[in-house]
Structure formats: structure tokens, C-alpha cells
Design an enzyme around this catalytic site. Structure first.
Site, PDB file in Angstrom:
ATOM      1  N   LYS A   1      11.632   6.603  13.724  1.00 32.57           N
ATOM      2  CA  LYS A   1      12.050   7.238  12.466  1.00 32.57           C
ATOM      3  C   LYS A   1      13.343   8.035  12.636  1.00 32.57           C
ATOM      4  O   LYS A   1      14.138   8.143  11.700  1.00 32.57           O
ATOM      5  CB  LYS A   1      10.918   8.125  11.935  1.00 32.57           C
ATOM      6  CG  LYS A   1       9.677   7.336  11.507  1.00 32.57           C
ATOM      7  CD  LYS A   1       9.987   6.354  10.392  1.00 32.57           C
ATOM      8  CE  LYS A   1       8.732   5.704   9.818  1.00 32.57           C
ATOM      9  NZ  LYS A   1       9.062   4.760   8.721  1.00 32.57           N
TER      10      LYS A   1
ATOM     11  N   TYR B   1       6.557   6.400  17.160  1.00 33.81           N
ATOM     12  CA  TYR B   1       6.817   6.516  15.719  1.00 33.81           C
ATOM     13  C   TYR B   1       7.995   7.448  15.442  1.00 33.81           C
ATOM     14  O   TYR B   1       8.900   7.119  14.663  1.00 33.81           O
ATOM     15  CB  TYR B   1       5.550   7.027  15.031  1.00 33.81           C
ATOM     16  CG  TYR B   1       5.615   7.093  13.528  1.00 33.81           C
ATOM     17  CD1 TYR B   1       5.431   5.950  12.754  1.00 33.81           C
ATOM     18  CD2 TYR B   1       5.831   8.303  12.873  1.00 33.81           C
ATOM     19  CE1 TYR B   1       5.459   6.019  11.372  1.00 33.81           C
ATOM     20  CE2 TYR B   1       5.869   8.378  11.491  1.00 33.81           C
ATOM     21  CZ  TYR B   1       5.683   7.235  10.743  1.00 33.81           C
ATOM     22  OH  TYR B   1       5.723   7.308   9.363  1.00 33.81           O
TER      23      TYR B   1
ATOM     24  N   ARG C   1       0.840  -1.208   0.000  1.00 32.12           N
ATOM     25  CA  ARG C   1       0.000   0.000   0.000  1.00 32.12           C
ATOM     26  C   ARG C   1       0.871   1.253   0.000  1.00 32.12           C
ATOM     27  O   ARG C   1       2.070   1.197   0.265  1.00 32.12           O
ATOM     28  CB  ARG C   1      -0.865   0.038   1.274  1.00 32.12           C
ATOM     29  CG  ARG C   1      -1.962  -0.996   1.291  1.00 32.12           C
ATOM     30  CD  ARG C   1      -2.893  -0.755   2.470  1.00 32.12           C
ATOM     31  NE  ARG C   1      -2.207  -0.918   3.745  1.00 32.12           N
ATOM     32  CZ  ARG C   1      -2.660  -0.404   4.891  1.00 32.12           C
ATOM     33  NH1 ARG C   1      -3.768   0.308   4.918  1.00 32.12           N
ATOM     34  NH2 ARG C   1      -1.991  -0.595   6.015  1.00 32.12           N
TER      35      ARG C   1
ATOM     36  N   SER D   1      10.870   9.690   8.236  1.00 32.68           N
ATOM     37  CA  SER D   1       9.700  10.582   8.245  1.00 32.68           C
ATOM     38  C   SER D   1      10.135  11.931   8.800  1.00 32.68           C
ATOM     39  O   SER D   1      11.093  11.993   9.590  1.00 32.68           O
ATOM     40  CB  SER D   1       8.612   9.997   9.144  1.00 32.68           C
ATOM     41  OG  SER D   1       7.646  10.987   9.464  1.00 32.68           O
TER      42      SER D   1
END
Lengths: 251, 83
Positions: free
Chosen positions: A161, A157, A17, A144
Site C-alpha cells: 500500500k 500489505y 465486495r 490504505s
């Protein structure tokens, strides 16, 4: 020189995805054979079919969790057995478990760190073996902007990252003598299922701050990956390419 | 020195470091004579582990400077296993 990757083989994790899917399609379009890994069989098969319908013989789907024991070694062994080499690794698999730190469970923390960071470690370690033998390799870690700036609700998260960026730099210096480059890409807000779930107020606020006044597309991240995999990027290693439409550029 | 173990070590070095068999004697120093760097030595240790089905600790690997050191280490490891 051109941006073609004919004769190259690649492995993209989290390929079913969003950004991973766009990267897999982009690398296949550039001529590479692409192995795809995802936890969901149906969606990884869909991407494999999409590639095969345009570029027969260029897709190889795998199902599994990037952090599962021994999976990385098995996947890399199968790729090198079938295709004889592994030139490009894109560590893209990533998940979010957003919540304020005060409410964050250990499970929220561990699952995000396992997939986003440990998965990249395991797959990089496995891929280095054929790359060292070949004296050629390109490793791209999808980080990110959350790993550069921090973001409310993303302690797990953003930590994963940011760690990927430091990991990228260490791999770059350890492996430079073998002509293996390692770079990170830090996407901003990209139109994917992951950002779809953001509250409208967050999206509105972000749009005001993005210099280009729109979310990015997965393809716009994939172009960065293609560039870093190409011969044009042969002297670039240990770097972070921010693809965020200028979101983190202003004050 | 065990000749069979030496020949297997020699074969692994030939493959791993892309050398000719005649370049590798018991006296050969891996770093100085064969220009093996730290990554080469790690790879070589891993290849020897696979060839001999043994585990070589990081501290043990660091002690290995010559081919004779490697043969001695592997002979000891295989001997210990057979006892």
C-alpha cells in the site's frame, strides 16, 4: 459543475465486495458505465445485476485475477471495443495475508504484492493507452492507512500500500501532460469483510483512537473516489486522500 | 530508401501525432519539427512495432531522430527477418 459522470466509462478492480462494490455502484449512480473485475464470477454478476436493475446498460462484468498475464490488456481492449473509450480506472483489488513478519512465508509476501501492487501496475499500463489518446483520464489507487503508518502483522500489505502511493505520484508526473490525473485514497477502518475478521480487542482499541468513534462505511470511501473522478478535482494529481475518520490524525 | 516502408511510417506518424501527410518527409525531425515529446516517441515506437510486427529496443528507439532514421531501422529489421 456537478458530480455527474454521464458519458464516462470506468473500470473498477476488486468490484464484487466491500469498498470496490460501493465504488462501482457510486460511479454507476453518477452516470458512468462501469466495467467490473473480480475473481469470483457469482459475486461480480451480482454487482452487475444490481447496477443493471437501476441503470440498464451500465455494467460490464469480467472475471479474473488482476495479476494474471495479459488479462489487463484483454479487459481494456474489450471495454474500448464495446464503449469506445476508458476514462476512469480504480485500482481497488486487494488482499491481506496478515501474520507477523517472523512467520511470513514468501508465498504470503508474493501473493499480496502481486494482487495489490503488480495488479495496479498492469491495469494502469493498459488503461493509459486509451487515456493518452483521449487526452483525459482519472486513475484512483486504493491504498490504505497501513501504507502510511505501518501495522503489526501487515509487512506485506503495508509495503504494497505504501508502494501504491509512490506509484501514484510517479504516474501523476509522467502523465500530467496528457491531462491524466492519478491520486490515491487511503481508507482507515471500513466496515467490510476484510475488517470483519479483526479480533474484537483490535476493533475496540481502534474505536477508541478513531476521532469520529466509528468505523467508516464503504460508501464514505466511494464518495472520495467520485470527487476525484469529477470535474471538481481537475487540478488535483499525485495526492493521497486519507479517509479514516481521524484515526491517524492524533497522537 | 524503401518507399513502401516510408509510406507506412508516414501513415503511422499521421495517425499517432495527428499530423498531415505533407508535413512528413524523410528529413522531418520528430522532436524538433513535429514537437513530439518523450511520451509521443514511446507511443510512436509502440505503434511502429505493431504496424511492422517487430520489436524495437529502447536504445534503438532513442537513436531515431528523423523519419529517415525510423525507415532505416525498420528496413534493417525487416531485412534481417527475411534472411
Amino acid at each position: 459543475m456537478n458530480l455527474r459522470l454521464d458519458g464516462r466509462t470506468a473500470l473498477v478492480t476488486g468490484a464484487s465486495r466491500g469498498i470496490g462494490r460501493a465504488i462501482a455502484l457510486q460511479l454507476a449512480e453518477a452516470g458512468a458505465k462501469v466495467a467490473l473485475l473480480s475473481r469470483t464470477e457469482a459475486s461480480v454478476q451480482e454487482v452487475a445485476h444490481a447496477i443493471e436493475s437501476y441503470y440498464p446498460g451500465q455494467a460490464l462484468p469480467f472475471v479474473g485475477d488482476v495479476a494474471a498475464p495479459q488479462l489487463a490488456d484483454k479487459v481494456v481492449a474489450q471495454i474500448t471495443q464495446l464503449w469506445g473509450q476508458l476514462d476512469i480506472l480504480v485500482n481497488n483489488a486487494g488482499i491481506t495475508r496478515d501474520t507477523l513478519l517472523l512467520r511470513m512465508s514468501e508465498e504470503d509476501w508474493d501473493s499480496v504484492l502481486d494482487t495489490n501492487l503488480k495488479g495496479a501496475f498492469l491495469f494502469t499500463r493498459a488503461a493509459l493507452k486509451p487515456m493518452m489518446r483521449q487526452r483525459w483520464g482519472r486513475i484512483i489507487n486504493i491504498s490504505s492507512i497501513s501504507g502510511i503508518t505501518g501495522n503489526v502483522g501487515q509487512a506485506n500489505y503495508s509495503a504494497s500500500k505504501a508502494a501504491l502511493i509512490a506509484f501514484t505520484r510517479t504516474v501523476a508526473v509522467e502523465m500530467g501532460s496528457r491531462n491524466i490525473t492519478c491520486n490515491a485514497i487511503a481508507p482507515g477502518l471500513i466496515e467490510t469483510d476484510m475488517t470483519q475478521s479483526l479480533a474484537d480487542s483490535v476493533k475496540e482499541y481502534a474505536l477508541q483512537r478513531i476521532a469520529l468513534k466509528r468505523f467508516g462505511t464503504p460508501e464514505e470511501v466511494a464518495y472520495g473516489v467520485l470527487f476525484l473522478c469529477s470535474e471538481f478535482a481537475s487540478y488535483i494529481t499525485g495526492q493521497v486522500l486519507v479517509i479514516d475518520g481521524g484515526l491517524t490524525t492524533g497522537i | 530508401m524503401n518507399q513502401e516502408i516510408f509510406e507506412r511510417v508516414q501513415k503511422v506518424i499521421v495517425e499517432q501525432l495527428d499530423k498531415r501527410p505533407e508535413e512528413i518527409t524523410l528529413e522531418t525531425n520528430l522532436a524538433e519539427d513535429l514537437q513530439a515529446d518523450s511520451l509521443d516517441l514511446v507511443e510512436l515506437a509502440m505503434a511502429l512495432e505493431q504496424e511492422f510486427d517487430v520489436t524495437i529496443g529502447e536504445d534503438e528507439a532513442e537513436q531515431v531522430r528523423t523519419v529517415a532514421d525510423a525507415v532505416r531501422l525498420l528496413t534493417a529489421k525487416l531485412g534481417a527477418e527475411n534472411e
